[in-house]
Write an enzyme that holds these catalytic residues in place. Structure first.
Site, PDB file in Angstrom:
ATOM      1  CB  ALA A   1      13.315  44.710 -12.403  1.00  0.00           C
TER       2      ALA A   1
ATOM      3  N   GLY B   1      14.051  48.500  -8.907  1.00  0.00           N
ATOM      4  CA  GLY B   1      15.433  48.250  -9.322  1.00  0.00           C
ATOM      5  C   GLY B   1      16.205  49.539  -9.619  1.00  0.00           C
TER       6      GLY B   1
ATOM      7  CD  GLU C   1      16.238  46.620  -5.633  1.00  0.00           C
ATOM      8  OE1 GLU C   1      15.670  46.443  -6.734  1.00  0.00           O
ATOM      9  OE2 GLU C   1      16.395  45.708  -4.815  1.00  0.00           O
TER      10      GLU C   1
ATOM     11  CD  GLU D   1      10.665  46.745  -6.043  1.00  0.00           C
ATOM     12  OE1 GLU D   1      10.317  47.623  -5.230  1.00  0.00           O
ATOM     13  OE2 GLU D   1      11.769  46.748  -6.616  1.00  0.00           O
TER      14      GLU D   1
HETATM   15  N1  CAA Z   1       9.004  47.724 -16.477  1.00  0.00           N
HETATM   16  C1  CAA Z   1       8.588  47.703 -17.735  1.00  0.00           C
HETATM   17  N2  CAA Z   1       8.028  48.758 -18.358  1.00  0.00           N
HETATM   18  C2  CAA Z   1       7.910  49.895 -17.641  1.00  0.00           C
HETATM   19  C3  CAA Z   1       8.338  49.984 -16.303  1.00  0.00           C
HETATM   20  C4  CAA Z   1       8.925  48.828 -15.716  1.00  0.00           C
HETATM   21  N3  CAA Z   1       9.405  48.824 -14.466  1.00  0.00           N
HETATM   22  N4  CAA Z   1       8.070  51.225 -15.850  1.00  0.00           N
HETATM   23  C5  CAA Z   1       7.497  51.889 -16.876  1.00  0.00           C
HETATM   24  N5  CAA Z   1       7.403  51.081 -17.956  1.00  0.00           N
HETATM   25  C6  CAA Z   1       6.833  51.406 -19.265  1.00  0.00           C
HETATM   26  C7  CAA Z   1       5.304  51.433 -19.215  1.00  0.00           C
HETATM   27  O1  CAA Z   1       4.775  50.130 -19.339  1.00  0.00           O
HETATM   28  C8  CAA Z   1       4.998  52.311 -20.405  1.00  0.00           C
HETATM   29  O2  CAA Z   1       5.130  51.535 -21.561  1.00  0.00           O
HETATM   30  P1  CAA Z   1       4.060  51.738 -22.807  1.00  0.00           P
HETATM   31  O3  CAA Z   1       4.264  53.157 -23.258  1.00  0.00           O
HETATM   32  O4  CAA Z   1       4.512  50.718 -23.814  1.00  0.00           O
HETATM   33  O5  CAA Z   1       2.711  51.502 -22.225  1.00  0.00           O
HETATM   34  C9  CAA Z   1       6.145  53.319 -20.407  1.00  0.00           C
HETATM   35  O6  CAA Z   1       7.187  52.727 -19.635  1.00  0.00           O
HETATM   36  C10 CAA Z   1       5.779  54.626 -19.758  1.00  0.00           C
HETATM   37  O7  CAA Z   1       5.271  54.347 -18.460  1.00  0.00           O
HETATM   38  P2  CAA Z   1       3.868  54.945 -17.930  1.00  0.00           P
HETATM   39  O8  CAA Z   1       2.906  55.119 -19.044  1.00  0.00           O
HETATM   40  O9  CAA Z   1       3.426  54.078 -16.780  1.00  0.00           O
HETATM   41  O10 CAA Z   1       4.362  56.378 -17.396  1.00  0.00           O
HETATM   42  P3  CAA Z   1       3.706  57.258 -16.250  1.00  0.00           P
HETATM   43  O11 CAA Z   1       4.347  58.589 -16.332  1.00  0.00           O
HETATM   44  O12 CAA Z   1       2.227  57.183 -16.267  1.00  0.00           O
HETATM   45  O13 CAA Z   1       4.178  56.536 -14.881  1.00  0.00           O
HETATM   46  C11 CAA Z   1       5.770  55.454 -13.414  1.00  0.00           C
HETATM   47  C12 CAA Z   1       5.548  56.479 -14.553  1.00  0.00           C
HETATM   48  C13 CAA Z   1       5.098  55.973 -12.136  1.00  0.00           C
HETATM   49  C14 CAA Z   1       7.263  55.303 -13.222  1.00  0.00           C
HETATM   50  C15 CAA Z   1       5.117  54.115 -13.820  1.00  0.00           C
HETATM   51  O14 CAA Z   1       5.575  53.756 -15.129  1.00  0.00           O
HETATM   52  C16 CAA Z   1       5.435  52.986 -12.900  1.00  0.00           C
HETATM   53  O15 CAA Z   1       4.831  52.884 -11.830  1.00  0.00           O
HETATM   54  N6  CAA Z   1       6.358  52.080 -13.305  1.00  0.00           N
HETATM   55  C17 CAA Z   1       6.672  50.875 -12.551  1.00  0.00           C
HETATM   56  C18 CAA Z   1       7.477  51.186 -11.319  1.00  0.00           C
HETATM   57  C19 CAA Z   1       7.736  49.911 -10.542  1.00  0.00           C
HETATM   58  O16 CAA Z   1       6.831  49.279 -10.054  1.00  0.00           O
HETATM   59  N7  CAA Z   1       9.012  49.532 -10.402  1.00  0.00           N
HETATM   60  C20 CAA Z   1       9.409  48.327  -9.733  1.00  0.00           C
HETATM   61  C21 CAA Z   1       9.596  47.221 -10.742  1.00  0.00           C
HETATM   62  S1  CAA Z   1       9.849  45.641 -10.006  1.00  0.00           S
HETATM   63  C22 CAA Z   1      11.467  45.596  -9.528  1.00  0.00           C
HETATM   64  O17 CAA Z   1      12.215  46.521  -9.753  1.00  0.00           O
HETATM   65  C23 CAA Z   1      11.845  44.316  -8.857  1.00  0.00           C
HETATM   66  C24 CAA Z   1      13.232  44.184  -8.374  1.00  0.00           C
HETATM   67  O18 CAA Z   1      13.706  44.840  -7.472  1.00  0.00           O
HETATM   68  C25 CAA Z   1      14.033  43.102  -8.911  1.00  0.00           C
END
Ligand code: CAA
Length: 257
Positions: free
Chosen positions: A65, A110, A113, A133
């Protein structure tokens, strides 16, 4: 439909692509609503027998998400966002056609999921799946805490929740989180092969069978069996049943529409 969810179909196969590659295809409200809209159009389009769902770009299926969109949500807004994700994913799980997740990279939070709401999961060997998360001070709420234990068992699901680990594709295969792992460059071809196999069979029978499995898992055995018998009876109202059984007895291949 906006550009954040792409849809096209080639013959009986629909292709849905989450298209926000700069944000690794993170799910915000707009994506979720467009996805829901696409599924509802697909349900009505009787030409579509199978859907392949994937993410844009090389790196990510869906990285979760949208954290930026969630950061300042009030508790009520967060609850409503969770409900929206649950509703959209449920519509995928209960969609008329079979939905194949082509997991081309990160499927986190998400994104994991979303993959779990699909009927069949095929992962590229580069894929990484997980529910990280708890690193954000929340837990997965697009039905992840419900579907993950059902798929991999409670023990492994709790480990994934608490460790936030990103499970590599081979491990995802071993624990039953995905059905197949294939080289990245063969992912689409493999999913299309599965789709072609599915398309050979009775679409109506597959839809009723899927309904029976989905609903049956939520019922006690006696009700589930009654439900199964009712749906089995309904297949006898279809042309496919006459064609399938007739073809077998006439020793020819069935021709399903
Ligand atoms: N939401 C918003 N933006 C996201 C994102 C997310 N879940 N995942 C990645 N992005 C964005 C980053 O902010 C980044 O944006 P900018 O270029 O503007 O800075 C871009 O995508 C590229 O990401 P990274 O620079 O972080 O890429 P990376 O290769 O270094 O890492 C990754 C990749 C390991 C997937 C890392 O991006 C990451 O950990 N993302 C988040 C994963 C996460 O925590 N997901 C759970 C979200 S909460 C949820 O889903 C709740 C629910 O069930 C309802």
């Amino acid at each position: 439909m906006s550009e954040c969810v792409l849809y096209e179909h080639r013959g009986p196969v629909g292709y849905l692509t989450i298209n926000r590659p700069k944000a690794l295809n993170a799910l915000n409200e707009e994506v979720l609503l467009n996805l829901e809209n696409a599924i509802s159009l697909i349900n009505e389009d009787k030409r579509i027998k199978v859907v392949i769902l994937t993410g844009s770009g090389e790196k990510s299926f869906v990285a979760g998400a949208d954290i930026a969109a969630m950061k300042d949500m009030s508790p009520v807004e967060a609850r409503d966002f969770s409900r929206l994700g649950q509703r959209v994913f449920r519509s995928i799980e209960t969609a008329r056609p079979i939905v194949i997740a082509a997991i081309n990279g990160y499927a986190l939070g998400g994104g994991c999921e979303l993959a779990m709401a699909c009927d069949i999961r095929v992962a590229s060997e580069k894929a990484k799946m997980g529910i990280p998360e708890v690193t954000l001070g929340v837990f997965p709420s697009f039905a992840g805490t419900q579907r993950l234990p059902r798929l991999v068992g409670l023990g492994y699901a709790k480990e994934m929740l608490a460790t936030a680990k990103k499970v590599p594709a081979e491990e995802a295969l071993r624990i039953g989180l995905v059905n197949h792992v294939v080289p990245a460059e063969q992912l689409m071809e493999y999913c299309e092969g599965l789709a072609a196999e599915i398309c050979q069979h009775s679409t109506a029978a597959i839809a009723y069978g899927k309904m029976s499995m989905n609903a049956g898992l939520e019922m006690d055995m006696d009700r589930a069996l009654e439900h199964e018998a009712t749906l089995f009876g309904l297949t006898f109202s279809t042309e496919d049943q006459r064609e399938g059984m007739g073809a077998f007895l006439e020793k020819r291949s069935p021709k399903f529409p």
